[in-house]
Design an enzyme around this catalytic site. Structure first.
Site, short mmCIF file in Angstrom:
data_model
loop_
_atom_site.label_atom_id
_atom_site.label_comp_id
_atom_site.label_asym_id
_atom_site.label_seq_id
_atom_site.Cartn_x
_atom_site.Cartn_y
_atom_site.Cartn_z
N HIS A 56 -42.89 117.07 19.12
CA HIS A 56 -44.36 116.66 20.11
C HIS A 56 -44.17 116.72 21.59
O HIS A 56 -45.07 116.74 22.34
CB HIS A 56 -44.68 114.79 20.32
CG HIS A 56 -43.26 113.88 21.22
ND1 HIS A 56 -42.46 113.60 20.92
CD2 HIS A 56 -43.66 113.74 22.76
CE1 HIS A 56 -41.96 112.51 21.68
NE2 HIS A 56 -42.18 113.62 22.65
N ASP A 106 -39.92 115.65 14.29
CA ASP A 106 -40.33 115.37 15.44
C ASP A 106 -39.00 116.29 16.57
O ASP A 106 -38.77 116.26 16.72
CB ASP A 106 -40.53 114.56 15.96
CG ASP A 106 -40.84 114.25 17.27
OD1 ASP A 106 -41.83 115.09 17.68
OD2 ASP A 106 -41.05 112.97 17.75
N SER A 150 -38.62 111.99 26.59
CA SER A 150 -38.74 112.75 24.99
C SER A 150 -38.26 113.71 25.12
O SER A 150 -37.88 114.72 26.16
CB SER A 150 -40.44 112.44 24.92
OG SER A 150 -41.08 111.36 24.57
#
Length: 258
Positions: free
Chosen positions: A71, A118, A214
């Site tokens: 992502h 992911d 992230s």
């Protein structure tokens, strides 16, 4: 009762019941502590180019390759992406290492709706040179169950309400929980995000990831075992979700070849 919004760890809160968006990806560590030089030599910062703004974290796994979340990179190109290593500071530091990117490999089945698959690997053009502040970390290949102490590190705000990102890298020790426990804690509205290829952590409210971590590493026993993927912002008493590196070990090794 309003359902909590689940967001990808780039963490900008999504409206209750809203759809996760790639633009929401930034996470931060709440309740952590500042890192010291050499504590996380595998930690990298993914940067925009030419502005060199931090947008995600990651891990060095070999001379040419780093590991992060799909992502973070699904809409990026090597031309507009750079990697910074060898420093615990977003800005400044004695010897930050800047690398251009030659390729970005996202998992071909990355699912932005369910935040699944992911995982990505990013190759630098010039190999890393090992030093006390620049070192690879082993790609975990063993299944990790609940009750394991693991460490997550990253840059970003340190409050449950967000706030300004600290210049100094932050870290926190968390406990892994089983996926069954994670689904229960996430509730019926969000349990679908806890697929088998995820690993969750939970310790207590006031501790966890939020906007800006992230793609960063969750580590235990000298290996990276998780990749920061999603959470309910921020540190509000719900689990944090990571892609389980042991699940993707073969895919990572097959695609991160020199």
């Amino acid at each position: 009762m309003l359902r909590q919004a689940l967001i990808l760890c780039a963490l900008v809160a999504v409206a209750f019941g809203g759809t996760l968006r790639n633009s929401d990806f930034q996470s931060r560590i709440v309740g952590g502590a500042p890192a010291v030089e050499g504590q996380f030599p595998y930690q990298i910062s993914l940067r925009t180019f030419p502005a060199l703004g931090h947008f995600c974290g990651g891990s060095i796994i070999s001379e040419h390759w780093t590991l992060s979340a799909a992502h973070c990179t699904i809409n990026r190109t090597p031309a507009n992406t750079r990697i910074v290593a060898g420093t615990i500071l977003l800005n400044g530091g004695a010897n930050p290492i800047l690398r251009e990117v030659s390729s970005i490999v996202n998992h071909p089945e990355y699912d932005s709706v369910n935040i699944a698959q992911d995982v990505c690997v990013v190759r630098v053009t010039v190999p890393f040179v090992w030093s006390p502040n620049v070192q690879p970390i082993r790609v975990g290949n063993e299944f990790i169950g609940g009750g394991v102490t693991a460490v997550v590190s990253g840059w970003g705000g340190i409050l449950v309400t967000g706030g300004a990102a600290p210049n100094n890298l932050q870290w926190i020790a968390k406990q892994t929980i089983t996926n069954a426990d994670c689904r229960t804690r996430m509730g019926v509205n969000n349990e679908r995000f806890v697929v088998d290829s995820k690993i969750c952590t939970f310790t207590q409210a006031g501790q966890g990831i939020c906007q800006g971590d992230s793609g960063g590493p969750l580590t235990a026993g000298g290996s990276v075992i998780g990749i920061v993927s999603w959470n309910i912002p921020c540190a509000r008493g719900f689990p944090d979700g990571f892609d389980r590196v042991s699940h993707w070990n073969s895919w990572i090794n097959d695609n991160a070849r020199d």
